[in-house]
Design a protein around this motif. Structure first.
Motif, PDB file in Angstrom:
ATOM      1  N   GLY A  32       2.784   6.736   3.761  1.00 26.56           N
ATOM      2  CA  GLY A  32       1.697   7.513   4.356  1.00 26.56           C
ATOM      3  C   GLY A  32       2.016   7.791   5.811  1.00 26.56           C
ATOM      4  O   GLY A  32       3.120   8.193   6.148  1.00 26.56           O
ATOM      5  N   ASN A  33       1.060   7.520   6.685  1.00 28.78           N
ATOM      6  CA  ASN A  33       1.264   7.763   8.113  1.00 28.78           C
ATOM      7  C   ASN A  33       1.771   6.543   8.864  1.00 28.78           C
ATOM      8  O   ASN A  33       1.870   6.572  10.092  1.00 28.78           O
ATOM      9  CB  ASN A  33      -0.044   8.254   8.743  1.00 28.78           C
ATOM     10  N   GLU A  34       2.084   5.458   8.148  1.00 28.00           N
ATOM     11  CA  GLU A  34       2.480   4.214   8.813  1.00 28.00           C
ATOM     12  C   GLU A  34       3.847   4.308   9.496  1.00 28.00           C
ATOM     13  O   GLU A  34       4.054   3.736  10.547  1.00 28.00           O
ATOM     14  CB  GLU A  34       2.468   3.067   7.804  1.00 28.00           C
ATOM     15  N   LEU A  35       4.789   5.031   8.889  1.00 28.05           N
ATOM     16  CA  LEU A  35       6.126   5.198   9.460  1.00 28.05           C
ATOM     17  C   LEU A  35       6.427   6.682   9.575  1.00 28.05           C
ATOM     18  O   LEU A  35       5.764   7.507   8.964  1.00 28.05           O
ATOM     19  CB  LEU A  35       7.183   4.544   8.560  1.00 28.05           C
ATOM     20  N   ALA A  36       7.470   7.024  10.296  1.00 30.94           N
ATOM     21  CA  ALA A  36       7.853   8.421  10.484  1.00 30.94           C
ATOM     22  C   ALA A  36       8.813   8.901   9.405  1.00 30.94           C
ATOM     23  O   ALA A  36       9.553   9.851   9.591  1.00 30.94           O
ATOM     24  CB  ALA A  36       8.489   8.601  11.856  1.00 30.94           C
TER      25      ALA A  36
ATOM     26  N   GLY B  38       0.786  -1.223   0.000  1.00 29.32           N
ATOM     27  CA  GLY B  38       0.000   0.000   0.000  1.00 29.32           C
ATOM     28  C   GLY B  38       0.823   1.279   0.000  1.00 29.32           C
ATOM     29  O   GLY B  38       0.267   2.368   0.096  1.00 29.32           O
ATOM     30  N   TYR B  39       2.144   1.157  -0.108  1.00 30.45           N
ATOM     31  CA  TYR B  39       2.992   2.339  -0.184  1.00 30.45           C
ATOM     32  C   TYR B  39       2.844   2.967  -1.569  1.00 30.45           C
ATOM     33  O   TYR B  39       2.561   2.285  -2.543  1.00 30.45           O
ATOM     34  CB  TYR B  39       4.462   1.970   0.028  1.00 30.45           C
ATOM     35  N   GLU B  40       3.083   4.273  -1.658  1.00 31.25           N
ATOM     36  CA  GLU B  40       3.015   4.983  -2.927  1.00 31.25           C
ATOM     37  C   GLU B  40       4.425   5.248  -3.443  1.00 31.25           C
ATOM     38  O   GLU B  40       5.319   5.591  -2.665  1.00 31.25           O
ATOM     39  CB  GLU B  40       2.278   6.310  -2.741  1.00 31.25           C
TER      40      GLU B  40
END
Length: 185
Positions: free
Chosen positions: A141-145, A120-122
């Motif tokens: 997205g917001n999954e990692l910093a 699901g990464y872009e």
């Protein structure tokens, strides 16, 4: 039990990257406070091709690479105001950590991109750099910093990184910034 992997031969994190407002003062600060160095500075880093969020892109950055205890650190300063992953991050969080660099052998590069897309990464950036190697930034997205940069480590890139790492071993602090070839200001 997970099989231990040899990062010299395989994929894995090889770099921590930071966006900075002043690359020269940041190199000095990171050397003084963290012992990283010497730095290898690429002014107006050369991209042969660049795609940003699916569209042809342009970008002017200075970047510096330095090692400490076998880990590569990258400092990035954007020289223009064109849309980029660096300005996106700055607008969200300010200066600081930007991405992890992950090593990919040429035979692994495409499958690593597909693997992150499947999660699901872009695909935020895909480029070919001046030495002919490919690099892609995957946006979680917001999954990692931070983002993940897939760095295609060809024999030329491996040799360049090895020279930089070797320069850091027993470095005595002399010649702290070494200007690398290519286009300059």
């Amino acid at each position: 039990m997970t099989e231990k992997r040899n990062s010299k031969l395989d994929s894995g994190i090889i770099q921590l990257a930071y966006i900075v407002d002043d690359i020269h003062s940041s190199m000095g600060l990171y050397t003084e406070q963290l012992g990283i160095g010497p730095w290898f500075l690429f002014k107006n880093f050369a991209f042969e091709t660049l795609t940003y969020r699916g569209q042809p892109g342009e970008l002017s950055i200075d970047l510096a690479l330095g090692y400490s205890n076998g880990m590569m650190f990258e400092l990035i300063h954007q020289n223009d105001e064109l849309p980029s992953v660096y300005l996106e991050t700055f607008k969200k969080r300010g200066w600081g950590f930007h991405h992890w660099g992950v090593k990919a052998l040429p035979s692994q590069y495409d499958s690593m991109i597909r693997s992150y897309l499947d999660k699901g990464y872009e695909l935020a950036i895909e480029s070919v750099v001046g030495v002919g190697s490919r690099a892609a930034y995957m946006d979680p997205g917001n999954e990692l910093a931070g983002m993940i940069e897939i760095i295609e480590v060809t024999p030329v890139v491996e040799g360049l990184f090895a020279q930089m790492e070797l320069a850091s071993v027993d470095w005595d602090g002399t010649d702290p910034v070494r200007l690398m070839g290519g286009p300059t200001e």
